[in-house]
Scaffold this motif. Structure first.
Motif, mmCIF file in Angstrom:
data_model
loop_
_atom_site.group_PDB
_atom_site.id
_atom_site.type_symbol
_atom_site.label_atom_id
_atom_site.label_comp_id
_atom_site.label_asym_id
_atom_site.label_seq_id
_atom_site.Cartn_x
_atom_site.Cartn_y
_atom_site.Cartn_z
ATOM 1 N N SER A 94 1.818 -29.156 -52.240
ATOM 2 C CA SER A 94 1.861 -28.277 -53.421
ATOM 3 C C SER A 94 3.266 -27.801 -53.718
ATOM 4 C CB SER A 94 0.951 -27.063 -53.210
ATOM 5 O OG SER A 94 -0.372 -27.483 -53.019
ATOM 6 N N HIS A 132 7.965 -32.058 -54.810
ATOM 7 C CA HIS A 132 8.025 -32.805 -56.059
ATOM 8 C C HIS A 132 7.106 -34.013 -56.018
ATOM 9 C CE1 HIS A 132 11.437 -30.198 -56.665
ATOM 10 N NE2 HIS A 132 11.411 -30.541 -57.930
ATOM 11 N N ASN A 133 6.940 -34.567 -54.846
ATOM 12 C CA ASN A 133 5.974 -35.652 -54.714
ATOM 13 C C ASN A 133 5.621 -35.872 -53.242
ATOM 14 O OD1 ASN A 133 4.202 -37.608 -55.604
ATOM 15 N ND2 ASN A 133 5.710 -38.516 -57.007
ATOM 16 N N MET A 170 -2.332 -27.818 -58.716
ATOM 17 C CA MET A 170 -1.981 -29.222 -58.509
ATOM 18 C C MET A 170 -3.254 -30.060 -58.354
ATOM 19 S SD MET A 170 0.293 -31.045 -55.523
ATOM 20 C CE MET A 170 -0.892 -30.771 -54.206
ATOM 21 N N LYS A 171 -3.286 -31.189 -59.069
ATOM 22 C CA LYS A 171 -4.436 -32.093 -58.961
ATOM 23 C C LYS A 171 -4.025 -33.361 -58.215
ATOM 24 C CE LYS A 171 -7.357 -33.038 -62.222
ATOM 25 N NZ LYS A 171 -7.881 -33.448 -63.545
ATOM 26 N N VAL A 172 -4.817 -33.716 -57.233
ATOM 27 C CA VAL A 172 -4.503 -34.892 -56.415
ATOM 28 C C VAL A 172 -5.653 -35.895 -56.487
ATOM 29 C CG1 VAL A 172 -4.240 -35.699 -54.033
ATOM 30 C CG2 VAL A 172 -2.937 -33.728 -54.816
ATOM 31 N N GLU A 183 -7.822 -28.948 -55.742
ATOM 32 C CA GLU A 183 -8.331 -29.777 -56.846
ATOM 33 C C GLU A 183 -8.082 -31.226 -56.459
ATOM 34 O OE1 GLU A 183 -8.035 -28.919 -61.222
ATOM 35 O OE2 GLU A 183 -6.508 -27.566 -60.445
ATOM 36 N N SER A 221 -2.798 -41.187 -64.515
ATOM 37 C CA SER A 221 -1.928 -40.275 -65.268
ATOM 38 C C SER A 221 -2.513 -38.870 -65.380
ATOM 39 C CB SER A 221 -1.654 -40.840 -66.660
ATOM 40 O OG SER A 221 -2.846 -40.841 -67.412
ATOM 41 N N GLN A 222 -3.778 -38.708 -65.002
ATOM 42 C CA GLN A 222 -4.394 -37.378 -65.073
ATOM 43 C C GLN A 222 -4.065 -36.506 -63.868
ATOM 44 O OE1 GLN A 222 -8.665 -37.778 -65.689
ATOM 45 N NE2 GLN A 222 -8.330 -39.486 -67.089
ATOM 46 N N TYR A 223 -3.375 -37.076 -62.878
ATOM 47 C CA TYR A 223 -3.146 -36.346 -61.626
ATOM 48 C C TYR A 223 -1.663 -36.065 -61.400
ATOM 49 C CZ TYR A 223 -8.014 -37.219 -60.763
ATOM 50 O OH TYR A 223 -9.384 -37.221 -60.885
ATOM 51 N N ASP A 224 -1.392 -34.922 -60.762
ATOM 52 C CA ASP A 224 -0.006 -34.574 -60.435
ATOM 53 C C ASP A 224 0.518 -35.448 -59.299
ATOM 54 O OD1 ASP A 224 0.177 -32.253 -62.208
ATOM 55 O OD2 ASP A 224 -1.336 -31.388 -60.874
ATOM 56 N N GLN A 225 -0.344 -35.716 -58.330
ATOM 57 C CA GLN A 225 0.041 -36.577 -57.213
ATOM 58 C C GLN A 225 -1.092 -37.553 -56.906
ATOM 59 O OE1 GLN A 225 1.522 -34.538 -53.702
ATOM 60 N NE2 GLN A 225 2.907 -33.225 -54.888
#
Lengths: 137, 126
Positions: free
Chosen positions: A126, A129-130, B1-3, B35, B118-122
């Motif tokens: 969280s 950045h990645n 954040m969505k994973v 999430e 593309s819907q997820y942050d990671q």
């Protein structure tokens, strides 16, 4: 999240079994060298990477004693990454999954490695950045 | 954040661990408020197929009860609100496309995959 970039790596392979380990260490090394903060979450067999009792051995096939052979030890790589981060002035946090440690008897880790849980992984990811997962087969 | 957790190595160490360890991890993270959703591909696509069972593992005189129930684990995730995606092509290539499967599983074509990612942050690819 601060302006300084942070990356999280998730490692799974046990030492001495896959080239992915060396690749992961090199990626972490490069990230630290570029001034990035780095988190590592060691899951499953990867909790043995910083295992303190790892010992180098001689190699009769190479005709070299232990000192000449200079056998690579992942615990030394981890220790070296810890000191490199300190030298670079960046944060480096290595967390061993606690349950993975317990079921494997891998509790003797080198200094600078801490025990944690999946909650640590989520906190690391969280604030990063990645996140790069380097999975095992 | 969505994973998005992508699981492709199905049944890896499930007898020793009594779980798929990535599905287990997803359960823990979800319960902690994360999430997080799951895409099953490769051999792990079979997790959505119903009617799986593992008999107790016996090695010598040691009988290991509570075999892994990866379908049940996956169903449990869906019941907790985790979206379960499966690549349609992977089910077809394994002859499992017409087998009874988890109702909540959402089938995805390869063309739809970039849109999902593309819907997820990671995206964590295990």
């Amino acid at each position: 999240m601060t302006n300084q970039k942070t990356l999280t790596f998730v490692l799974m392979d046990a030492p001495f079994e896959s080239s992915r380990t060396a690749t992961a260490m090199r990626l972490v090394d490069i990230a630290l060298g570029r001034g990035l903060n780095v988190n590592v979450f060691a899951y499953e067999g990867a909790v043995f990477l910083p295992f303190a009792p790892q010992k180098a051995h001689p190699n009769a096939v190479h005709g070299r004693d232990a000192e000449e052979e200079d056998h690579p030890l992942p615990r030394e790589w981890v220790a070296s990454l810890i000191s490199k981060a300190a030298r670079m002035g960046v944060a480096f946090d290595w967390v061993n999954c606690g349950l993975c440690v317990d079921e494997r008897g891998a509790g003797e880790a080198i200094e600078g490695v801490r025990r944690g849980s999946p909650a640590d992984l989520w906190a690391m990811a969280s604030s990063s950045h990645n996140t790069l997962v380097i999975p095992t087969d | 954040m969505k994973v998005l957790n992508i699981v492709s190595a199905g049944y890896r160490a499930t007898l020793e661990e009594q779980d798929d360890t990535v599905i287990w991890l997803t359960h823990v993270l979800k319960k902690a408020g994360a999430e997080i959703d799951v895409l099953l591909r490769g051999s792990a696509s079979n997790y959505v197929i119903e009617g799986q069972a593992v008999t107790p593992l016996t090695v010598g005189e040691r009988v290991q009860l509570h075999g892994p129930d990866v379908h049940g684990q996956t169903r449990g995730l869906a019941e907790e609100g985790v979206k379960i995606y499966v690549l349609e092509a992977d089910l077809k290539s394994r002859g499992a496309y017409n087998s009874p499967r988890l109702q909540q599983a959402q089938l995805l074509s390869s063309d739809e995959l970039p849109g999902l990612l593309s819907q997820y942050d990671q995206v964590w690819h295990w």
